[in-house]
Design an enzyme around this catalytic site. Structure first.
Site, PDB file in Angstrom:
ATOM      1  CG  HIS A   1     -41.041  26.425   0.039  1.00 59.00           C
ATOM      2  ND1 HIS A   1     -40.045  27.135  -0.589  1.00 59.00           N
ATOM      3  CD2 HIS A   1     -42.200  26.986  -0.371  1.00 59.00           C
ATOM      4  CE1 HIS A   1     -40.580  28.097  -1.332  1.00 59.00           C
ATOM      5  NE2 HIS A   1     -41.887  28.021  -1.217  1.00 59.00           N
TER       6      HIS A   1
ATOM      7  CE  LYS B   1       8.068  22.353  -1.106  1.00 59.12           C
ATOM      8  NZ  LYS B   1       8.683  21.551  -0.026  1.00 59.12           N
TER       9      LYS B   1
END
Length: 516
Positions: A277, A139
């Protein structure tokens, strides 16, 4: 803005790189404050460090549960350096700045990976002070350097030596990594408690993922992509694979290999799955793995070109010789013999993946699909048949023993084919596969059109019920002798009647296997 650090707090459960980092800080004249085992090791190595209890003036208590949760620590990290009120408060209480915070956390993830871990052991490895310090430092990154990754030690020391301090851009990036790190840590803890309570779908969910590798691109070259793995991933699969040869896996390789492995792991006997696929274009079981591959390839050799091969037995010399005859993208198997590697590694681009682990272990992770603005989560489709395996024969004719075996095989394959799915099979090998069509009868026709071997005497599997009798009529024309499907259509009677008219056997599973 470069800030020259005067003081560092080191609290590391993973001591790798600690001594070198501490030496670098010491050479730069940076005071070191340390905790617990970190302080003990540094003292043993001759460092002049300040122990956390001496720094705070308060002893570590509650078996070390409380040691850094102290105003002197967090004020030292969180104060805004140019805020006059903050400076006065710091001076009033005799507090000093902490400019570098290097912390890695209790090994919760490693602890819970043990099969024998107790709940109490898991809980005791939940770090409290560490994440609090990390978040405080992240922070206040405008002034404080936070370090959670040992790979960053060298970067920090280099900037201090070169520029006199850590650059603002570097501190910002380290803060980003720190917040991600604590979020990951908390998400693993959250997942542990969800598992403990048997909750699959909590009110809020965090999905921990760790980058495995950047990919050249996604499904298409204009899409950027990366591959992430779940910390909980333990089952055999592409995520845990060891690549023995070939260029790096592509986005589509990973998806297709996963599809091949999920299907091949359904079988105990030697099995081969060829995927294109995400759909299987050839699947076969046999007494030996070479025969399984040949039979799977024979189903659709055209589609197999450039495909993915998944196997549940070692690739030996004979199999490697067969595999090398066509172009394949990936071969994934439990192991490869030395002779097989000698043959296959002559092909520069083929990827060889060694898949270690017990193939009978089912992946119990949730299945996740992305939609715009959200996610759909569901349990994985791990069942193939109802628990009692009680198939309901609904036609006058009953399937023969061989047909019954083929029906179970075809049904298992159909579970892994995109809906609408139709699979024709005979002698534990696919003969034709129809996938992903908008109408079921079209899948029936396509599966027949793709069949290279005669369909006469084959069986048919459908992942969902037949809405009309047209697919049954289509299959009967091709010589299909038995059908397996879930049942449940309002036209079941019509469909059953069609099967009876054609002298076909039909069984209902009572279980659907849509795959979108």
């Amino acid at each position: 803005m470069v800030i020259k650090p005067k003081r560092a707090l080191l609290s590391l459960s993973d001591k790798d790189g600690l001594i070198e980092f501490a030496e670098g800080l010491d050479r730069c004249g940076i005071e070191i404050v340390s905790t617990g085992g970190t302080a003990k090791l540094l003292k043993e190595k001759g460092f002049n460090i300040i122990e956390i209890s001496d720094f705070t003036g308060f002893p570590e208590i509650l078996d070390g549960r409380v040691k850094t949760l102290n105003p002197k620590v967090h004020a030292g990290i969180l104060n805004i350096r140019e805020n006059e009120e903050h400076r006065q408060t710091m001076e009033k209480h005799g507090f000093v700045d902490i400019d570098i915070v290097a912390v890695n956390l209790y090994p919760f993830e490693k602890t819970i990976s043990s099969a024998s871990v107790t709940t109490n052991q898991a809980i005791e490895n939940i770090d409290i002070g560490g994440p609090t310090m990390i978040r405080s430092a992240a922070k206040n990154f405008k002034y404080v350097t936070v370090v959670v990754d040992k790979q960053d030690y060298a970067v920090i020391l280099d900037e201090i030596n070169t520029d006199g301090g850590v650059k603002f851009e570097t501190r910002t990036n380290l803060a980003r990594k720190a917040f991600t790190h604590t979020a990951m840590y908390d998400s693993i803890i959250s997942g542990y408690f969800n598992d403990l309570m048997g909750i699959n779908f909590p009110e809020e969910i965090a999905l921990p993922m760790r980058k495995k590798q950047d990919l050249r691109y996604g499904e298409n070259p204009h899409q950027k992509a990366s591959f992430y793995s779940s910390p909980a991933a333990s089952e055999p699969g592409v995520t845990n694979a060891h690549q023995l040869h070939g260029k790096e896996l592509s986005f589509n390789n990973i998806i297709d290999t996963n599809a091949a492995l999920e299907l091949v792991q359904e079988f105990d006997t030697p099995a081969c799955v060829i995927v294109k696929h995400t759909n299987p274009c050839g699947v076969a079981l046999a007494d030996d793995i070479v025969e399984a591959y040949k039979n799977a390839l024979e189903c659709d050799p055209l589609s197999a070109f450039g495909g993915i091969v998944g196997l549940n037995r070692e690739v030996d010399k004979e199999l490697a010789e067969n595999l090398s005859e066509i172009f394949l993208e990936v071969i994934a198997a439990p192991s490869f013999s030395e002779d097989a590697l000698d043959i296959l590694t002559k092909k520069k681009n083929i990827r060889l993946l060694e898949i270690k682990g017990d193939f009978s272990v089912k992946n119990k992770e949730l299945d996740i699909k992305k939609v715009v603005g959200g996610y759909l989560l569901q349990e994985k489709d791990l069942q193939t048949l109802p628990d009692d395996r009680d198939l309901k024969i609904v036609t006058e004719k009953k399937p023969t023993e061989d047909e019954y075996s083929d029906l179970i095989f075809a049904w298992t394959v159909a579970k892994h084919v995109k809906s609408n799915a139709i699979v024709y099979a005979k002698n534990n090998r696919t003969v034709g596969v129809g996938a992903g069509q908008m109408s079921r009868v079209d899948s029936s026709k396509i599966a027949a059109e793709k069949a290279r071997n005669p369909l006469e005497g084959s069986v048919m599997a459908s992942d969902a019920f037949f809405p009309f009798r047209d697919s049954i009529d289509e299959a009967a024309e091709k010589g299909i002798k038995a059908v397996i499907q879930p049942g449940g259509s309002i036209r079941d009677e019509e469909v059953i009647k069609a099967a009876d008219e054609h002298g076909m056997a039909m069984v209902f599973t009572g279980m659907r296997h849509f795959k979108h």
